[in-house]
Design an enzyme around this catalytic site. Structure first.
Site, PDB file in Angstrom:
ATOM      1  N   SER A  20     -12.464   9.170 -39.744  1.00  0.00           N
ATOM      2  CA  SER A  20     -13.141   9.399 -38.468  1.00  0.00           C
ATOM      3  C   SER A  20     -12.640  10.674 -37.802  1.00  0.00           C
ATOM      4  O   SER A  20     -13.341  11.264 -36.981  1.00  0.00           O
ATOM      5  CB  SER A  20     -12.933   8.204 -37.537  1.00  0.00           C
ATOM      6  OG  SER A  20     -11.549   7.963 -37.321  1.00  0.00           O
ATOM      7  N   TYR A 128      -2.856   6.387 -24.257  1.00  0.00           N
ATOM      8  CA  TYR A 128      -2.380   6.795 -25.577  1.00  0.00           C
ATOM      9  C   TYR A 128      -0.863   6.675 -25.665  1.00  0.00           C
ATOM     10  O   TYR A 128      -0.317   6.073 -26.601  1.00  0.00           O
ATOM     11  CB  TYR A 128      -2.807   8.230 -25.869  1.00  0.00           C
ATOM     12  CG  TYR A 128      -2.081   8.840 -27.035  1.00  0.00           C
ATOM     13  CD1 TYR A 128      -2.240   8.322 -28.325  1.00  0.00           C
ATOM     14  CD2 TYR A 128      -1.222   9.930 -26.858  1.00  0.00           C
ATOM     15  CE1 TYR A 128      -1.562   8.878 -29.397  1.00  0.00           C
ATOM     16  CE2 TYR A 128      -0.552  10.485 -27.934  1.00  0.00           C
ATOM     17  CZ  TYR A 128      -0.713   9.960 -29.197  1.00  0.00           C
ATOM     18  OH  TYR A 128      -0.039  10.499 -30.264  1.00  0.00           O
ATOM     19  N   ASN A 157       4.232  18.435 -30.360  1.00  0.00           N
ATOM     20  CA  ASN A 157       2.861  18.924 -30.545  1.00  0.00           C
ATOM     21  C   ASN A 157       2.675  19.523 -31.941  1.00  0.00           C
ATOM     22  O   ASN A 157       2.982  20.689 -32.173  1.00  0.00           O
ATOM     23  CB  ASN A 157       2.516  19.934 -29.449  1.00  0.00           C
ATOM     24  CG  ASN A 157       2.285  19.248 -28.121  1.00  0.00           C
ATOM     25  OD1 ASN A 157       3.215  18.698 -27.537  1.00  0.00           O
ATOM     26  ND2 ASN A 157       1.050  19.252 -27.650  1.00  0.00           N
ATOM     27  N   VAL A 172      -4.767  21.624 -28.694  1.00  0.00           N
ATOM     28  CA  VAL A 172      -4.991  22.973 -28.165  1.00  0.00           C
ATOM     29  C   VAL A 172      -4.682  24.047 -29.197  1.00  0.00           C
ATOM     30  O   VAL A 172      -5.375  25.073 -29.265  1.00  0.00           O
ATOM     31  CB  VAL A 172      -4.170  23.176 -26.871  1.00  0.00           C
ATOM     32  CG1 VAL A 172      -2.672  23.123 -27.143  1.00  0.00           C
ATOM     33  CG2 VAL A 172      -4.538  24.484 -26.185  1.00  0.00           C
ATOM     34  N   ARG A 196       4.922  23.209 -23.973  1.00  0.00           N
ATOM     35  CA  ARG A 196       5.000  22.215 -25.041  1.00  0.00           C
ATOM     36  C   ARG A 196       5.940  22.716 -26.142  1.00  0.00           C
ATOM     37  O   ARG A 196       6.187  23.914 -26.276  1.00  0.00           O
ATOM     38  CB  ARG A 196       3.608  21.960 -25.656  1.00  0.00           C
ATOM     39  CG  ARG A 196       2.556  21.458 -24.689  1.00  0.00           C
ATOM     40  CD  ARG A 196       2.814  20.017 -24.286  1.00  0.00           C
ATOM     41  NE  ARG A 196       1.747  19.481 -23.464  1.00  0.00           N
ATOM     42  CZ  ARG A 196       1.717  19.495 -22.134  1.00  0.00           C
ATOM     43  NH1 ARG A 196       2.721  20.069 -21.468  1.00  0.00           N
ATOM     44  NH2 ARG A 196       0.716  18.951 -21.468  1.00  0.00           N
TER      45      ARG A 196
END
Length: 297
Positions: A20, A128, A157, A172, A196
């Site tokens: 998916s 989440y 990340n 991103v 991040r």
């Protein structure tokens, strides 16, 4: 990426994925050396007999958008909690395989100090993040009740080739790199000062492999120990594009983490983990990957 390394090491690998958010094409180089079941995670019990003899479970399946999870919490509970419970129940039939669980740095939320160690109290600020923290607690409970063997990696990340930029959960770095490869515009949420810890996918794979068999602890951060702002990331990909990218200014996301980076001392001292790919090099490889796809199409 993980499957590539496991196959190279001579392991028998079975992939359970409904694709998916990914693509079978990502497995094409090793498709003749792995088994693939196109199956949603909540149906995994239907192939229990096919998984006999499994010694490790790398649980990477999840919905991963913090923003979207605030508006569709039921979907996140269904996949990230209910789906994971199916995996844990299945493991009872598989003679105690080691479970390597992909958790998330988002469990930390916003903190006074941007550097997060494993002892930083969790402060999840999205559904989440909450589902990932719940997964960690589920594993701890199953260990106490049934003696499960597990480890949780709090991934910061993650970025790199093979992620789909058109998927709604693309991060991103993926979206910016794709835009740089094609000269497309990007969206900037907030002022871009959010920072991040961007960690390249191959470094994450090395962390996964490092804890595959044993570990002294059950929770580890996986990052680089360095942070970069979203605005800085945009500047870097524009440099790779050799041209400014059109920027659409958007309102900040609700509950967005403002600053976060990993303290990786635990994984470094116990397993010798050292990230090897700089952000500049990793972005260059990611942009090159998307350029290659564009040239092939």
């Amino acid at each position: 990426h993980l499957c590539d390394h496991l196959v190279q090491q001579g392991h028998e690998v079975t992939v359970v994925d409904d694709f998916s958010s990914g693509s079978r094409e990502n497995l094409s180089a090793i498709s003749d050396r792995i088994r693939v079941f196109d199956l949603a995670i909540d149906s995994i019990s239907s192939i229990a007999s096919e998984l006999a003899g499994t010694t490790r479970i790398y649980h990477l399946a999840a919905l991963i958008s913090g923003y979207d999870s605030l508006y569709d919490p039921d979907a996140y509970v269904k996949t990230n909690i209910d789906g994971f419970s199916r995996v844990l129940e299945l493991a009872k039939e598989l003679e105690n395989p080691r479970i390597i669980f992909a958790s998330s740095s988002t469990v930390y939320g916003n903190q006074p100090d941007p550097e997060m160690s494993e002892s930083t109290p969790p402060n999840p600020q999205s559904m989440y993040a909450l589902t990932k923290l719940t997964g960690e607690h589920m594993l701890a409970m199953y260990q106490e009740l049934y003696g499960y063997n597990y480890v949780c990696l709090r991934l910061f990340n993650v970025y790199g080739p093979r992620q789909s930029p058109n998927h709604p959960y693309a991060n991103v770095t993926c979206k910016f790199s794709y835009a740089a490869a094609h000269g497309d515009g990007v969206r900037l949420y907030g002022d871009g000062k959010q920072s991040r810890d961007f960690v390249y996918v191959e470094d994450v794979v090395q962390a996964l492999l490092a804890v595959s068999e044993t570990s002294d602890d059950t929770i580890y951060n996986v990052g680089t120990g360095e942070d970069a702002s979203i605005a800085g990331l945009l500047e870097a990909v524009q440099g790779l594009a050799k041209a400014p990218l059109p920027v659409e200014q958007c309102p900040p996301w609700p509950n967005d983490i403002q600053a976060i980076r990993a303290n990786i001392n635990r994984l470094a001292s116990e397993k010798g983990y050292r990230p090897t790919v700089s952000l500049q090099d990793g972005l260059a490889q990611t942009v090159a990957y998307f350029r290659g796809l564009h040239e092939q199409s």
